[in-house]
Write a protein that holds these residues in place. Sequence first.
Motif, short mmCIF file in Angstrom:
data_model
loop_
_atom_site.label_atom_id
_atom_site.label_comp_id
_atom_site.label_asym_id
_atom_site.label_seq_id
_atom_site.Cartn_x
_atom_site.Cartn_y
_atom_site.Cartn_z
N TRP A 112 0.84 -1.21 0.00
CA TRP A 112 0.00 0.00 0.00
C TRP A 112 0.87 1.25 0.00
O TRP A 112 0.63 2.19 -0.75
CB TRP A 112 -0.93 -0.02 1.22
N ASP A 148 -4.03 12.38 -8.88
CA ASP A 148 -5.33 11.76 -9.11
C ASP A 148 -5.69 11.87 -10.58
O ASP A 148 -5.33 12.86 -11.23
CB ASP A 148 -6.42 12.47 -8.28
N ILE A 150 -11.30 12.15 -10.96
CA ILE A 150 -11.27 12.35 -9.51
C ILE A 150 -11.12 13.84 -9.19
O ILE A 150 -11.82 14.39 -8.34
CB ILE A 150 -10.12 11.55 -8.84
N CYS A 185 -12.48 8.89 1.77
CA CYS A 185 -12.06 8.41 0.45
C CYS A 185 -10.76 7.61 0.55
O CYS A 185 -10.62 6.57 -0.09
CB CYS A 185 -11.87 9.58 -0.52
N CYS A 186 -9.82 8.08 1.37
CA CYS A 186 -8.55 7.38 1.54
C CYS A 186 -8.76 6.01 2.19
O CYS A 186 -8.13 5.03 1.79
CB CYS A 186 -7.58 8.21 2.38
N TYR A 243 -11.46 4.19 1.98
CA TYR A 243 -12.10 3.35 0.97
C TYR A 243 -11.08 2.90 -0.07
O TYR A 243 -11.05 1.75 -0.48
CB TYR A 243 -13.25 4.11 0.31
N GLN A 244 -10.22 3.82 -0.50
CA GLN A 244 -9.20 3.50 -1.50
C GLN A 244 -8.26 2.41 -0.98
O GLN A 244 -7.94 1.45 -1.68
CB GLN A 244 -8.40 4.75 -1.86
N ARG A 245 -7.82 2.54 0.28
CA ARG A 245 -6.93 1.55 0.87
C ARG A 245 -7.62 0.20 0.96
O ARG A 245 -7.04 -0.83 0.62
CB ARG A 245 -6.49 2.02 2.26
N PHE A 287 -7.89 -1.34 -2.46
CA PHE A 287 -6.58 -1.81 -2.89
C PHE A 287 -6.26 -3.17 -2.25
O PHE A 287 -5.87 -4.12 -2.93
CB PHE A 287 -5.51 -0.78 -2.51
#
Length: 102
Positions: free
Chosen positions: A32, A42, A46, A76-77, A79-81, A84
Amino acid sequence: MNHYMEKLIAHLSQRHSAGTKLTGEDLLELLWYCYLEERKLDPPEIREGFQEVDSLLAQLPLRSADRIFDIVCAQCCRYQRQAFLDGLMLGAGLHGAMTAQQ
């Protein structure tokens, strides 16, 4: 993607030379971290989405708008992590299933 792998290998070799053991969770965190390091900007869609949020937040007092923006970005971070890591786990599972059939 080559830069991503180069960074990952460099981080892994640093850990190996330091003699620290790498757990599965450590490896996921390292993947990550390398992903975030490699991904500087981005994509346009985005950025456009955040411009839309900014235009709505402009109607609020600055302190409130900043607080809401920080909360949205943090969410958002997260959710993104999670996406991933879920993608990595899915990819590993698919690879295992496909190689087991051979």
